[in-house]
Design a protein around this motif. Structure first.
Motif, PDB file in Angstrom:
ATOM      1  N   UNK A 147       0.811  -1.218   0.000  1.00 53.54           N
ATOM      2  CA  UNK A 147       0.000   0.000   0.000  1.00 53.54           C
ATOM      3  C   UNK A 147       0.843   1.266   0.000  1.00 53.54           C
ATOM      4  N   UNK A 148       2.089   1.163   0.448  1.00 51.02           N
ATOM      5  CA  UNK A 148       2.955   2.340   0.480  1.00 51.02           C
ATOM      6  C   UNK A 148       3.517   2.673  -0.893  1.00 51.02           C
TER       7      UNK A 148
ATOM      8  N   UNK B 233       9.905 -10.659 -12.823  1.00 50.95           N
ATOM      9  CA  UNK B 233      10.430 -11.047 -11.515  1.00 50.95           C
ATOM     10  C   UNK B 233      10.093  -9.950 -10.509  1.00 50.95           C
ATOM     11  N   UNK B 234       9.248 -10.287  -9.558  1.00 53.55           N
ATOM     12  CA  UNK B 234       8.856  -9.331  -8.523  1.00 53.55           C
ATOM     13  C   UNK B 234       9.800  -9.487  -7.330  1.00 53.55           C
ATOM     14  N   UNK B 235      10.436  -8.386  -6.945  1.00 54.38           N
ATOM     15  CA  UNK B 235      11.493  -8.423  -5.938  1.00 54.38           C
ATOM     16  C   UNK B 235      11.073  -7.731  -4.651  1.00 54.38           C
ATOM     17  N   UNK B 236      11.497  -8.329  -3.530  1.00 53.62           N
ATOM     18  CA  UNK B 236      11.263  -7.705  -2.227  1.00 53.62           C
ATOM     19  C   UNK B 236      12.092  -6.432  -2.100  1.00 53.62           C
ATOM     20  N   UNK B 237      11.642  -5.561  -1.216  1.00 46.48           N
ATOM     21  CA  UNK B 237      12.314  -4.284  -1.018  1.00 46.48           C
ATOM     22  C   UNK B 237      13.687  -4.452  -0.370  1.00 46.48           C
ATOM     23  N   UNK B 238      14.630  -3.613  -0.797  1.00 48.59           N
ATOM     24  CA  UNK B 238      15.936  -3.509  -0.153  1.00 48.59           C
ATOM     25  C   UNK B 238      16.005  -2.172   0.577  1.00 48.59           C
ATOM     26  N   UNK B 239      16.575  -2.180   1.772  1.00 48.11           N
ATOM     27  CA  UNK B 239      16.647  -0.948   2.554  1.00 48.11           C
ATOM     28  C   UNK B 239      17.534   0.084   1.855  1.00 48.11           C
ATOM     29  N   UNK B 240      17.153   1.359   1.943  1.00 45.98           N
ATOM     30  CA  UNK B 240      17.993   2.414   1.355  1.00 45.98           C
ATOM     31  C   UNK B 240      19.283   2.597   2.155  1.00 45.98           C
TER      32      UNK B 240
ATOM     33  N   UNK C  26      12.480   4.775  -4.311  1.00 46.75           N
ATOM     34  CA  UNK C  26      12.852   6.185  -4.150  1.00 46.75           C
ATOM     35  C   UNK C  26      12.904   6.532  -2.675  1.00 46.75           C
ATOM     36  N   UNK C  27      13.791   7.464  -2.327  1.00 43.73           N
ATOM     37  CA  UNK C  27      13.833   7.999  -0.966  1.00 43.73           C
ATOM     38  C   UNK C  27      12.794   9.110  -0.859  1.00 43.73           C
TER      39      UNK C  27
ATOM     40  N   UNK D 181       8.017   2.629   2.831  1.00 43.23           N
ATOM     41  CA  UNK D 181       7.860   3.008   4.236  1.00 43.23           C
ATOM     42  C   UNK D 181       8.873   2.290   5.127  1.00 43.23           C
ATOM     43  N   UNK D 182      10.048   1.984   4.564  1.00 40.09           N
ATOM     44  CA  UNK D 182      11.105   1.288   5.299  1.00 40.09           C
ATOM     45  C   UNK D 182      12.267   2.243   5.557  1.00 40.09           C
ATOM     46  N   UNK D 183      12.766   2.237   6.804  1.00 40.09           N
ATOM     47  CA  UNK D 183      13.868   3.116   7.185  1.00 40.09           C
ATOM     48  C   UNK D 183      15.206   2.409   7.046  1.00 40.09           C
TER      49      UNK D 183
END
Length: 240
Positions: A62-63, A147-154, A187-188, A227-229
């Motif tokens: 949702x983010x 290929x759908x990829x999980x988020x990587x932290x910035x 994006x940040x 929404x990941x820090x």
């Protein structure tokens, strides 16, 4: 289709002794299957796709509202497209056509350009098939393998630069921070500066601050569009 029937009738009459079946067979042999063209984010012009288009995208939440988007159109030199279908057999993936959501099979009503976007709620490979057929039954299809990829932290990056030695004005620069998922839509969206335990949230990568003499702590972390820090980094500043 009516134009095609009239054209067929003229050919049959003009053919004289040639049978109706022979003329229909000749027309079917001349007929060409419809072809797909597509336009994606990296495109400069309309592309004629290979049978399988392989690419990547972020997992939806949702983010980020992430998806793999493209514009498609079907070209038919004979102007007798019958139908265009989009198929997916995976319940964990979905697709949008002109902003409406579907999960398995959809027949496109418009034979011209249409927008399509594919998304998934979890990581893995999602496969989608698009098929176009004409009134003679000739068909062509194209497959998307995303290929759908999980988020990587910035990753945060912090630089502290003296702007004015008299006023002790410093610029705190987070502009070199980056999102490791940028190539697929990451994006940040927020920067958190902590100056001697004073927390400042901003969408701007750089801020200015006037310090007093002595030791100061400057910290930074950044948030992406999932929404990941990131982890927090610290810079120790000695103002003299």
């Amino acid at each position: 289709m009516k134009k095609l029937i009239k054209f067929l009738a003229i050919i049959i009459i003009a053919g004289g002794l040639t049978s109706c079946d022979d003329k229909i067979r000749e027309l079917e042999e001349l007929n060409k299957a419809p072809e797909f063209q597509f336009f994606r984010k990296s495109s400069v012009n309309w592309e004629i796709p290979s049978k399988v288009i392989e690419d990547s995208a972020k997992v939806w939440n949702q983010s980020n509202n992430a998806s793999y988007a493209a514009i498609l159109r079907v070209m038919d030199v004979n102007n007798n497209i019958s139908k265009i279908n989009i198929f997916s057999n995976n319940p964990d993936v979905s697709f949008f056509v002109n902003d409406n959501t579907y999960y398995s099979n959809y027949e496109v009503a418009d034979n011209e350009e249409f927008n399509v976007a594919f998304r998934a709620n979890g990581s893995g490979v999602g496969e989608f098939r698009l098929s176009a057929s004409d009134d003679f039954g000739k068909a062509n299809d194209v497959r998307f393998r995303i290929e759908f990829r999980d988020n990587k932290l910035p990753i945060p990056r912090l630089e502290v630069v003296l702007v004015n030695g008299t006023t002790k004005n410093y610029q705190l620069k987070g502009q070199n921070s980056f999102d490791r998922d940028k190539a697929i839509g990451g994006a940040i969206v927020e920067y958190e500066f902590v100056i001697d335990n004073i927390v400042i949230h901003t969408s701007q990568p750089n801020i200015n601050h006037i310090f007093t003499l002595g030791q100061h702590s400057v910290k930074l972390r950044v948030k992406d569009n999932d929404n990941a820090w990131s982890q927090q980094i610290e810079y120790n500043l000695n103002v003299t």
